[in-house]
Design a protein around this motif. Structure first.
Motif, PDB file in Angstrom:
ATOM      1  N   VAL A   1      18.043 -14.327  81.393  1.00 12.78           N
ATOM      2  CA  VAL A   1      18.530 -13.845  80.100  1.00 12.78           C
ATOM      3  C   VAL A   1      17.728 -14.496  78.976  1.00 12.78           C
ATOM      4  N   ALA A   2      17.768 -13.864  77.807  1.00 14.43           N
ATOM      5  CA  ALA A   2      17.108 -14.419  76.628  1.00 14.43           C
ATOM      6  C   ALA A   2      17.737 -13.808  75.388  1.00 14.43           C
ATOM      7  N   ALA A   3      17.510 -14.459  74.263  1.00 12.21           N
ATOM      8  CA  ALA A   3      18.061 -13.969  72.995  1.00 12.21           C
ATOM      9  C   ALA A   3      17.178 -14.426  71.845  1.00 12.21           C
ATOM     10  N   THR A   4      17.266 -13.701  70.746  1.00 12.01           N
ATOM     11  CA  THR A   4      16.709 -14.155  69.475  1.00 12.01           C
ATOM     12  C   THR A   4      17.858 -14.299  68.493  1.00 12.01           C
ATOM     13  N   LYS A   5      17.654 -15.164  67.508  1.00  7.99           N
ATOM     14  CA  LYS A   5      18.701 -15.438  66.528  1.00  7.99           C
ATOM     15  C   LYS A   5      18.101 -15.458  65.131  1.00  7.99           C
ATOM     16  N   ALA A   6      18.744 -14.723  64.208  1.00 10.40           N
ATOM     17  CA  ALA A   6      18.346 -14.705  62.802  1.00 10.40           C
ATOM     18  C   ALA A   6      19.558 -15.082  61.968  1.00 10.40           C
TER      19      ALA A   6
ATOM     20  N   LEU B   1      26.486 -13.808  58.679  1.00 12.99           N
ATOM     21  CA  LEU B   1      26.799 -13.821  60.108  1.00 12.99           C
ATOM     22  C   LEU B   1      25.487 -13.649  60.869  1.00 12.99           C
ATOM     23  N   PRO B   2      25.158 -14.590  61.758  1.00 10.61           N
ATOM     24  CA  PRO B   2      23.892 -14.470  62.484  1.00 10.61           C
ATOM     25  C   PRO B   2      23.760 -13.149  63.230  1.00 10.61           C
ATOM     26  N   HIS B   3      22.544 -12.614  63.230  1.00 11.26           N
ATOM     27  CA  HIS B   3      22.224 -11.427  64.015  1.00 11.26           C
ATOM     28  C   HIS B   3      21.386 -11.858  65.215  1.00 11.26           C
ATOM     29  N   MET B   4      21.782 -11.431  66.405  1.00 10.45           N
ATOM     30  CA  MET B   4      21.084 -11.809  67.624  1.00 10.45           C
ATOM     31  C   MET B   4      20.730 -10.572  68.448  1.00 10.45           C
ATOM     32  N   SER B   5      19.629 -10.675  69.179  1.00  4.44           N
ATOM     33  CA  SER B   5      19.271  -9.704  70.215  1.00  4.44           C
ATOM     34  C   SER B   5      19.443 -10.395  71.558  1.00  4.44           C
ATOM     35  N   PHE B   6      20.074  -9.707  72.502  1.00  6.10           N
ATOM     36  CA  PHE B   6      20.350 -10.298  73.811  1.00  6.10           C
ATOM     37  C   PHE B   6      19.905  -9.328  74.902  1.00  6.10           C
ATOM     38  N   VAL B   7      19.159  -9.845  75.889  1.00  6.93           N
ATOM     39  CA  VAL B   7      18.709  -9.006  76.996  1.00  6.93           C
ATOM     40  C   VAL B   7      18.827  -9.772  78.307  1.00  6.93           C
ATOM     41  N   TYR B   8      18.861  -9.027  79.409  1.00  5.11           N
ATOM     42  CA  TYR B   8      18.850  -9.643  80.736  1.00  5.11           C
ATOM     43  C   TYR B   8      17.883  -8.853  81.621  1.00  5.11           C
ATOM     44  N   GLY B   9      17.318  -9.525  82.596  1.00  9.53           N
ATOM     45  CA  GLY B   9      16.300  -8.921  83.446  1.00  9.53           C
ATOM     46  C   GLY B   9      14.904  -9.301  82.970  1.00  9.53           C
ATOM     47  N   GLU B  10      14.011  -9.561  83.916  1.00  8.99           N
ATOM     48  CA  GLU B  10      12.683 -10.068  83.565  1.00  8.99           C
ATOM     49  C   GLU B  10      11.921  -9.123  82.647  1.00  8.99           C
TER      50      GLU B  10
ATOM     51  N   LEU C   1      16.992  -7.139  62.087  1.00  5.93           N
ATOM     52  CA  LEU C   1      16.922  -8.493  62.628  1.00  5.93           C
ATOM     53  C   LEU C   1      17.267  -8.533  64.112  1.00  5.93           C
ATOM     54  N   CYS C   2      18.081  -7.566  64.565  1.00  8.48           N
ATOM     55  CA  CYS C   2      18.556  -7.606  65.945  1.00  8.48           C
ATOM     56  C   CYS C   2      18.499  -6.263  66.648  1.00  8.48           C
ATOM     57  N   GLU C   3      18.232  -5.183  65.933  1.00  9.70           N
ATOM     58  CA  GLU C   3      18.295  -3.835  66.502  1.00  9.70           C
ATOM     59  C   GLU C   3      16.983  -3.518  67.222  1.00  9.70           C
TER      60      GLU C   3
ATOM     61  N   GLN D   1      35.472 -17.695  69.765  1.00 19.10           N
ATOM     62  CA  GLN D   1      34.340 -18.174  70.558  1.00 19.10           C
ATOM     63  C   GLN D   1      33.052 -17.405  70.268  1.00 19.10           C
ATOM     64  N   HIS D   2      33.123 -16.457  69.336  1.00 15.56           N
ATOM     65  CA  HIS D   2      31.952 -15.613  69.077  1.00 15.56           C
ATOM     66  C   HIS D   2      31.745 -15.473  67.572  1.00 15.56           C
ATOM     67  N   HIS D   3      30.609 -15.941  67.089  1.00 11.99           N
ATOM     68  CA  HIS D   3      30.316 -15.913  65.654  1.00 11.99           C
ATOM     69  C   HIS D   3      28.952 -15.277  65.416  1.00 11.99           C
ATOM     70  N   ALA D   4      28.836 -14.013  65.749  1.00  9.69           N
ATOM     71  CA  ALA D   4      27.540 -13.339  65.580  1.00  9.69           C
ATOM     72  C   ALA D   4      27.715 -11.840  65.791  1.00  9.69           C
ATOM     73  N   LYS D   5      26.674 -11.104  65.397  1.00 11.40           N
ATOM     74  CA  LYS D   5      26.501  -9.716  65.820  1.00 11.40           C
ATOM     75  C   LYS D   5      25.369  -9.731  66.833  1.00 11.40           C
ATOM     76  N   VAL D   6      25.658  -9.305  68.052  1.00 19.70           N
ATOM     77  CA  VAL D   6      24.679  -9.390  69.133  1.00 19.70           C
ATOM     78  C   VAL D   6      24.382  -7.989  69.656  1.00 19.70           C
ATOM     79  N   TYR D   7      23.120  -7.589  69.523  1.00 25.38           N
ATOM     80  CA  TYR D   7      22.672  -6.262  69.966  1.00 25.38           C
ATOM     81  C   TYR D   7      21.837  -6.390  71.233  1.00 25.38           C
ATOM     82  N   GLY D   8      22.048  -5.452  72.157  1.00 27.90           N
ATOM     83  CA  GLY D   8      21.293  -5.450  73.402  1.00 27.90           C
ATOM     84  C   GLY D   8      20.364  -4.254  73.505  1.00 27.90           C
ATOM     85  N   LYS D   9      19.977  -3.929  74.748  1.00 32.80           N
ATOM     86  CA  LYS D   9      19.145  -2.761  75.033  1.00 32.80           C
ATOM     87  C   LYS D   9      20.047  -1.596  75.431  1.00 32.80           C
ATOM     88  N   GLU D  10      19.588  -0.373  75.141  1.00 30.91           N
ATOM     89  CA  GLU D  10      20.367   0.801  75.505  1.00 30.91           C
ATOM     90  C   GLU D  10      20.575   0.865  77.021  1.00 30.91           C
TER      91      GLU D  10
END
Length: 498
Positions: A171-176, A114-123, A62-64, A283-292
C-alpha cells in the motif's frame, strides 16, 4: 389565476452555488442592474449544492487520481490537475474577498482545513502513485505533498484505514495538508442571503420556470409558475443564465438556440455509506481518494471523507452508482424520456451503443446489497462493521452526451460544460464535478463570453476581488504564495482544526 409581467436586466434560474456566484459577481460589477433569481424549491442550495448531496471536497487535484492520467510512454500528465488547482485558487480568492467585505460572515461554517490523501494498494498502483507524486510535488501548486509506503507512517496518517490490514499488502499514500472540506449548501445559502439584501436583487423561491422564448428584439421571455400566489408570470430579461443543475438541460432545450441541439444527458444518482459512530469517526481526519474499481468509469473514484455538517462529524464512503430517470432528486420520472428530441435522438442512441461497459457497471451497482457495499468499504477500512454504517442517497448528476469531433456521435462527457448563445444573451452550465469547487472560475468565463463589451470597465473590480485574474499562478509562484496565505487567513484555514 392571476397574471404578472415584469422586466429585468438579468434572470438567473436555479438557486445553487453557480447562480449564487454569478449573481454576486454581477451585483459587485454592475450594482445598477436588476437581477432576478427563480428557484422552484422553497430554499437555496437544496439540490446538487446541498451538503448531503455531494462529497464536500474542495476539488484542487490534490488527491483525485483521475486528474492525472498516465500517458502511453508511462509519464504522468499533470496539466488537468494544474488547471483545476488554479481554478480552485480563484474560488478561494473570491470567497476571501467576500469574507473581508462581510458578504460571507461565517467561513468556518462552509470551509474547513482537512488533509487530502490518495491511497492505493497493489504494486502496479503503488508505482503509479509514486510517479504521480514525483510529477506533482515539485510544481508550485503542490508544494509540501508527501509520499509514503511505510505502514507505520501510513498508520499515523490514516489509523482507521490501516487497522486490521495485512502486513503483506502493498500500500501507499500521498498527503496534502492544504486540502479542504467544503459545505457547498451553507456557502450557497450565505451567498444568496447576502445577495438578497442588495438593491436591485429579487430572489423568488417556489417559482418554477416553464418556458424560455427569445423575442424579436433579442430579449428573453421567461414564463414562471408562482406556486406561492398561484399565478402565471412572464418576466423579460436582457440576459438569462440557466444554473439549474440537472434541470439545466431541459430548460436549455426549451430555448431552441442552435447550441442546444445534438446534446443529451444521462442521469446517475450517487449513494454513500455513512457512519455517525463517534468512536469510528474520530479515527479518521482526512479525505482519502483511491483508484476506480475494475470495470468502472474513471469518475467513480472511491473515497472516504470526514465531513462536518451542522455541528456533526461523520464519515462518508462511496460513491455507489444508482439510477432513476429523474434529472433532479425532486424531478419527474419522465425527465429522461422528455429530454429525447428529434435533434438528439441519434446522439442518445449512439451513446448507448458506445457505453455498454458503463451500462453493465451501472446494472451491477444497482444489484449490490448493503453487505456487498460493505465489502467494497473494507478495501479502505478492513475492520468496518455493518452496524456502524447506513446508506445515504446523494444528489442526481446528469452526464453530458454530445457529438464531438474527437469522440464522434454520442460521446459521454465527464465534468462541466458552459454553453452560450451566439448572440451572448443566454448561457447554461451542464454536467457535474468539479463545478461547485471551481464555480468562480466558470462564472468568470460567463462574463468573458457573454459580456465582452463590459469586460474592460469591469477588470479593475475583478482584480480587486480576484488578484490573480488574467495571470497564471503556475508561472508566478510568489503571487501564488501570497494569495494562498491571504486566503488561508481570511477563510480560517491557516491552522488545522478538527
Amino acid at each position: 389565476m392571476d397574471y404578472k409581467q415584469t422586466t429585468t436586466e438579468v434572470i438567473l434560474i436555479g438557486a445553487g452555488v453557480v447562480s449564487a456566484t454569478l449573481g454576486t459577481l454581477l451585483n459587485k460589477l454592475q450594482p445598477d442592474w436588476h437581477i432576478t433569481v427563480f428557484e422552484k424549491l422553497d430554499t437555496a442550495g437544496k439540490e446538487s449544492s446541498n451538503e448531503w448531496n455531494n462529497a464536500g471536497t474542495g476539488h484542487a487535484a490534490l488527491c483525485e487520481l483521475n486528474y492525472t492520467a498516465e500517458k502511453q510512454d508511462g509519464s504522468i500528465d499533470i496539466s488537468k490537475a494544474v488547471k483545476i488547482n488554479e481554478q480552485f485558487q480563484v474560488s478561494r480568492q473570491f470567497w476571501s474577498y467576500l469574507v473581508n467585505t462581510n458578504d460571507l460572515t461565517s467561513p468556518r461554517e462552509f470551509i474547513r482545513p482537512l488533509p487530502h490523501m490518495s491511497f492505493v494498494y497493489g504494486e502496479k498502483n503503488v508505482a503509479f502513485l509514486k510517479k504521480r507524486f514525483e510529477a506533482l510535488s515539485n510544481h508550485p501548486h503542490f508544494q509540501g505533498m508527501e509520499f509514503s509506503d511505510d505502514p507505520e507512517r501510513l498508520a499515523e496518517w490514516m489509523p482507521l484505514m490501516m487497522q486490521g490490514r495485512s502486513s503483506e499488502e502493498t500500500v501507499a499514500a500521498t498527503k496534502a495538508e492544504q486540502g479542504t472540506d467544503v459545505n457547498f449548501g451553507e456557502l450557497t445559502r450565505q451567498l444568496l442571503d447576502s445577495l438578497g439584501q442588495q438593491n436591485n436583487v429579487d430572489i423568488h423561491y417556489n417559482h418554477t420556470v416553464d418556458d424560455i422564448n427569445q423575442l424579436e428584439n433579442g430579449d428573453w421571455e421567461v414564463k414562471v409558475q408562482n406556486a406561492e400566489e398561484h399565478r402565471l408570470e412572464e418576466h423579460t430579461a436582457d440576459f438569462v443564465f440557466i444554473g439549474a443543475g440537472g434541470g439545466a438541460l431541459p430548460l436549455l432545450q426549451k430555448t431552441g438556440i442552435p447550441e442546444s441541439r445534438h446534446i443529451g444527458g444521462f442521469p446517475i444518482s450517487g449513494e454513500f455509506l455513512v457512519c455517525r459512530n463517534p468512536e469510528v469517526v474520530e479515527q479518521h481526519h482526512a479525505k482519502v481518494y483511491g483508484k476506480e474499481r475494475e470495470g468502472a468509469p474513471s469518475k467513480s473514484i472511491p473515497h472516504l471523507d470526514r465531513r462536518h455538517i451542522k455541528g456533526e462529524n461523520t464519515l462518508l464512503y462511496g460513491p455507489f452508482a444508482g439510477f432513476t430517470p429523474k434529472f433532479l432528486k425532486t424531478g419527474s420520472h419522465m425527465d429522461l424520456l422528455n429530454s429525447v428530441k428529434p435533434n438528439n435522438a441519434f446522439t442518445m442512441l449512439a451513446a448507448g451503443v458506445k457505453n455498454t461497459t458503463l451500462i453493465k457497471y451501472l446494472a451491477k451497482q444497482l444489484r449490490m446489497s448493503k453487505e456487498q457495499r460493505m465489502e467494497e468499504l473494507r478495501h479502505f477500512v478492513p475492520n468496518a462493521k455493518s452496524e456502524d454504517w447506513d446508506m445515504l442517497v446523494a444528489g442526481q448528476r446528469v452526464q453530458l452526451i454530445e457529438d464531438t469531433e474527437a469522440g464522434g456521435r454520442g460521446a459521454l462527457q465527464f465534468g462541466t460544460k458552459l454553453i452560450h448563445a451566439d448572440d451572448q444573451s443566454l448561457a447554461a452550465l451542464l454536467g457535474e464535478s468539479p463545478g461547485a469547487s471551481v464555480s468562480a472560475s466558470i462564472m468568470l468565463e460567463v462574463l468573458e463570453r457573454c459580456f465582452p463589451d463590459h469586460l474592460e470597465a469591469w477588470k479593475p473590480k475583478i482584480k480587486e476581488m480576484i488578484p490573480s485574474y488574467g495571470e497564471s499562478l503556475e508561472n508566478n509562484p510568489k503571487l501564488l504564495d501570497n494569495i494562498h496565505a491571504s486566503s488561508a487567513n481570511a477563510l480560517g484555514l491557516a491552522v488545522s482544526t478538527t
